[in-house]
Design a protein around this motif. Sequence first.
Motif, mmCIF file in Angstrom:
data_model
loop_
_atom_site.group_PDB
_atom_site.id
_atom_site.type_symbol
_atom_site.label_atom_id
_atom_site.label_comp_id
_atom_site.label_asym_id
_atom_site.label_seq_id
_atom_site.Cartn_x
_atom_site.Cartn_y
_atom_site.Cartn_z
ATOM 1 N N SER A 1 32.096 70.667 39.945
ATOM 2 C CA SER A 1 31.146 70.763 38.837
ATOM 3 C C SER A 1 31.422 69.689 37.786
ATOM 4 O O SER A 1 30.505 69.004 37.323
ATOM 5 C CB SER A 1 31.215 72.150 38.199
ATOM 6 O OG SER A 1 30.236 72.273 37.178
ATOM 7 N N ARG B 1 28.831 66.646 36.869
ATOM 8 C CA ARG B 1 28.333 66.481 35.502
ATOM 9 C C ARG B 1 28.695 65.098 34.941
ATOM 10 O O ARG B 1 27.883 64.442 34.288
ATOM 11 C CB ARG B 1 28.901 67.574 34.600
ATOM 12 C CG ARG B 1 28.226 68.943 34.790
ATOM 13 C CD ARG B 1 28.923 70.006 33.950
ATOM 14 N NE ARG B 1 28.234 71.299 33.993
ATOM 15 C CZ ARG B 1 27.313 71.691 33.124
ATOM 16 N NH1 ARG B 1 26.942 70.882 32.136
ATOM 17 N NH2 ARG B 1 26.734 72.874 33.237
ATOM 18 N N VAL C 1 25.754 64.547 32.332
ATOM 19 C CA VAL C 1 25.327 65.809 31.712
ATOM 20 C C VAL C 1 26.539 66.425 31.018
ATOM 21 O O VAL C 1 27.375 67.089 31.642
ATOM 22 C CB VAL C 1 24.754 66.777 32.770
ATOM 23 C CG1 VAL C 1 24.284 68.070 32.095
ATOM 24 C CG2 VAL C 1 23.610 66.116 33.526
ATOM 25 N N ASP C 2 26.662 66.183 29.717
ATOM 26 C CA ASP C 2 27.818 66.710 28.983
ATOM 27 C C ASP C 2 27.472 67.925 28.147
ATOM 28 O O ASP C 2 28.335 68.474 27.454
ATOM 29 C CB ASP C 2 28.424 65.617 28.108
ATOM 30 C CG ASP C 2 27.392 64.943 27.213
ATOM 31 O OD1 ASP C 2 26.243 65.418 27.169
ATOM 32 O OD2 ASP C 2 27.731 63.915 26.587
ATOM 33 N N ASP C 3 26.206 68.358 28.207
ATOM 34 C CA ASP C 3 25.777 69.545 27.468
ATOM 35 C C ASP C 3 26.099 70.787 28.300
ATOM 36 O O ASP C 3 25.490 71.026 29.349
ATOM 37 C CB ASP C 3 24.273 69.463 27.195
ATOM 38 C CG ASP C 3 23.763 70.657 26.406
ATOM 39 O OD1 ASP C 3 24.580 71.515 26.011
ATOM 40 O OD2 ASP C 3 22.537 70.747 26.206
ATOM 41 N N LEU C 4 27.064 71.560 27.843
ATOM 42 C CA LEU C 4 27.471 72.742 28.605
ATOM 43 C C LEU C 4 26.393 73.814 28.610
ATOM 44 O O LEU C 4 26.437 74.741 29.431
ATOM 45 C CB LEU C 4 28.770 73.318 28.017
ATOM 46 C CG LEU C 4 29.990 72.390 28.109
ATOM 47 C CD1 LEU C 4 31.215 73.057 27.476
ATOM 48 C CD2 LEU C 4 30.277 72.021 29.555
ATOM 49 N N TRP D 1 21.575 74.310 34.278
ATOM 50 C CA TRP D 1 22.373 73.708 35.369
ATOM 51 C C TRP D 1 22.540 74.741 36.477
ATOM 52 O O TRP D 1 23.266 75.720 36.331
ATOM 53 C CB TRP D 1 23.723 73.272 34.809
ATOM 54 C CG TRP D 1 24.655 72.599 35.777
ATOM 55 C CD1 TRP D 1 25.638 73.186 36.501
ATOM 56 C CD2 TRP D 1 24.695 71.215 36.104
ATOM 57 N NE1 TRP D 1 26.306 72.268 37.262
ATOM 58 C CE2 TRP D 1 25.747 71.033 37.036
ATOM 59 C CE3 TRP D 1 23.964 70.095 35.710
ATOM 60 C CZ2 TRP D 1 26.078 69.785 37.570
ATOM 61 C CZ3 TRP D 1 24.287 68.864 36.227
ATOM 62 C CH2 TRP D 1 25.332 68.709 37.158
ATOM 63 N N GLU E 1 23.884 75.641 40.200
ATOM 64 C CA GLU E 1 24.841 75.070 41.136
ATOM 65 C C GLU E 1 25.287 76.095 42.166
ATOM 66 O O GLU E 1 25.246 77.307 41.944
ATOM 67 C CB GLU E 1 26.052 74.490 40.408
ATOM 68 C CG GLU E 1 26.878 75.497 39.621
ATOM 69 C CD GLU E 1 28.031 74.810 38.873
ATOM 70 O OE1 GLU E 1 28.379 73.669 39.219
ATOM 71 O OE2 GLU E 1 28.577 75.439 37.951
ATOM 72 N N HIS F 1 19.933 69.842 37.737
ATOM 73 C CA HIS F 1 19.791 69.809 36.290
ATOM 74 C C HIS F 1 18.308 69.897 35.964
ATOM 75 O O HIS F 1 17.518 69.060 36.396
ATOM 76 C CB HIS F 1 20.393 68.518 35.747
ATOM 77 C CG HIS F 1 20.282 68.365 34.268
ATOM 78 N ND1 HIS F 1 20.239 67.130 33.638
ATOM 79 C CD2 HIS F 1 20.201 69.284 33.268
ATOM 80 C CE1 HIS F 1 20.146 67.298 32.334
ATOM 81 N NE2 HIS F 1 20.116 68.592 32.084
#
Length: 914
Positions: free
Chosen positions: A769, A773, A778-781, A785, A787, A800
């Motif tokens: 994961s 990311r 994609v650093d926005d938790l 998302w 998976e 995403h």
Amino acid sequence: MNLSQDHLAIRPVAPVGTVRTTCAYCGVGCGVSATPQADGTVAIAGDKQHPANLGRLCVKGSALGETVGLDGRLLYPQVREADGLRRVSWDEALGKMAAKWRAVIDEHGPDAVALYVSGQLLTEDYYVANKLMKGYVGSANIDTNSRLCMSSAVAGYKLAFGEDLVPLCYDDLELADMVVLVGSNTAWCHPILFQRILKAREARPDLKLVVIDPRRTATCELADLHLPIKSGTDVWLFNGLLSYLSRIGAVAPDFITDHTNGFDAALAAANIDCADPLAVAKVCRIDPALLIEFYEAFAATAKTITAYSMGVNQSSAGTDKVNAIINCHLIGGRIGQPGMGPFSITGQPNAMGGREVGGLANMLAAHMDLERADHRDVVQTFWDSPAMARRGGLKAVDLFKAIEEGKVKAVWVMATNPLVSLPDADQARRALEKCELVVASDIMQNTDTNAYAHVLLPALGWGEKDGTVTNSERRISRQRAFLPAPGEALGDWQIISLFAQRMGYAGFDFADAAAVFDEHARLSGFRNEAQDIPRAFDMSGLAGLTPAEYAELEPVQWPARRDAAGVVHSEARLFADHRYAHGDGKARFIATATRAPANAVCEDYPLTLNTGRVRDQWHTMTRTGKSHTLADHISESFVDIHPQDALLHGVREGELARISSAWGAMVARVQHGGGIARGSVFIPIHWNGQTSSDARVGALVNPVVDPVSGEPEFKHTPVRIDQFRVNWHSFILSRTEVNLDSVAHWTRIQGKAFARYELAGRNTIGDFSAWARALLGVDDLDADWLEYEDKTAGVYRAVHVVDDRIEQCIFLSPRQDMPSRAWLASLFARDQLSEIDRVGLLVGMPVEKGADTGPTVCSCFGVGRNTICNAIVEQDLQTVAQVTACLKAGGNCGSCVPEIKKILVHTRVELAAG
């Protein structure tokens, strides 16, 4: 950069109505009708009035509208400094160039500078470039990438006929009783011509189609006879044919006596080791019965055309191959009449126009010879030039060697990408690294070559520039502008003229492209009638056109001369009067000795590499790589290898392999196309440093050249193949660009509103994961998302989603059995994902029946393999025509017809088997 179609850099354009122009790709020279739209897009159709294609376009031509966006364009002059590229004015860029060129010439002489140009240039560009170098700089160090594709054809024609003359026209393909295609996958590389041949055969089923090619290509699927000769044995085959024709009396003795020289020597050379058809068949590794069938058919069919392309030209014996073919036509007088003769089919849109203006380093403008003092005097007098070149310049491969050795200190590269297209391409890179001044004129900012340029100059591209091109049948056509010039880009002839003026040279104050064309046309007739044998290349009838007449110029073949009443007369075919351009008016038989390719296979490199094109891509993909339509048929570079060879060398279909030669290495995916002989491999030429991490086949290619033409040996390089071991495979579809610096192997494929990346890695991924990311940025938790992870199996997939629309997806597995890319691509066309779509994404397959159309077969209409197979089964389709009627597939350019035929056969066999 955002890759959504609505965010691409598209210029605003005021519609100007439909403009008739000419295609930017192969040497067929198809007419195109382009209609700019208010939103900046361009509608493309075939020009029904153009005699080359009569309204038909192949898939590449049909997709031209997808390539005119400004994304990735080079828009302003730039110079490279210690901290990177800096935008400058034209005045500063040209001043820097001129100062360096002047200093180099003053200290080292005119041969220390060079131009390397391209069949992508218009004739007007080519003309001004040659005038600059050969008439003002005083050096013939100007060569072209056409050296790599058709210079052997030029050399062969000049030896046989005294001038670079293609004697036929396209209509002859429909008038012939037999068409022999040699070293040409015409169905894919010149599909409009191939369709003309097939249509003629439908009207006259007795028309015989013969294909001579080491591979079983798409062209072979529709041939009456295929001779899969061993690579490099063409001279044996045609020398054997010459000997056979003489032995059975299929000769024209009066024609030979009255209109040719050299017959006895050519026949004696052929008889040395090619008099016995069984011996020829053994060398060529073909069934003797097939060889005799071909020989008998050729002997019995007066109206025969032998059309040849890269498989003949791209060889260290390319000129001999061309002359061996021509000899077989001369022996029976099969030339100068409808439906017969030797026909070189060129690869680039203006390879012929470049030949007209002396684009090769060993030629002068207007088909004159650089080595002849009287010809040099004609050109120098006409140009009123101060420093005429007196000897041939460096040909392409030798030019880049001279750059690396420091003999050439400044080079200007125009409209080509030699770090991808040249043989031993890593040597070309070393050369540019060492060169004191590298200038590149291009339409694209980022290319393998531009990375080494000290000065970048923005040129106009297709749709923006104005001028002429000449196709394979000597037909001059207008390429017209229908889009405004972007940024500060200029036409190549303008750039060269401005540079020449900065160098202090007179004679470059052209008002427009029409003025350049007029000078070119006037030179073609200058002092021509005073010659004992006037040059056949004469387009003086087109001199003196007004700007309006030039703007409206219709396609016309040369020679084009005016009679006493001022009427222009054009000739469709040459040599009807049996007068040739040699001083005695006779054609020449050329003795062609058989010899093996320069480098043989050995223990370290036991396989023979053959290179070529695929159906939907063009050269190094700087244009076609922008089209999503053209990306789906063959998305990655591949190495086609016989299954037994694959087993012997430990590589598997679908996996990656490293192919290496004495000159370099690359990585490609293994496939068994079914058309390759044991001991050989095939790799396409198109992939570059922007579309793949390590797929430049030019890095492998043997740099040995034909001693006469200087054309390299692209069809015969000794190589080896080894596993390229990886720990995982992955692919990404993303609306935004992905940084792939950390990935061992990747290929980028343009999609519609997204880019697709095929990846493979040698590292071990701990946290799937976090890795995904980071790769996708994609650093926005809190991002939407989705998976799925199976750590034991090493399987991972993630999606995403932004505002219920798919933004990116990534799939990873230790094996190749991953979801259909076609199905996932269809999801990017949706404004909103449904719940069933989300379920399918997590389980890794479409839930809805029919959602997966399969790999694209027909790019013109976007028809996939699964769709075709399902239609065959469900509607009991029996013929290709029925498939076309049902799905449209194969109904436009027809280049997918051979593939549809194979699918039809396989599917019906499976049905019969239960």
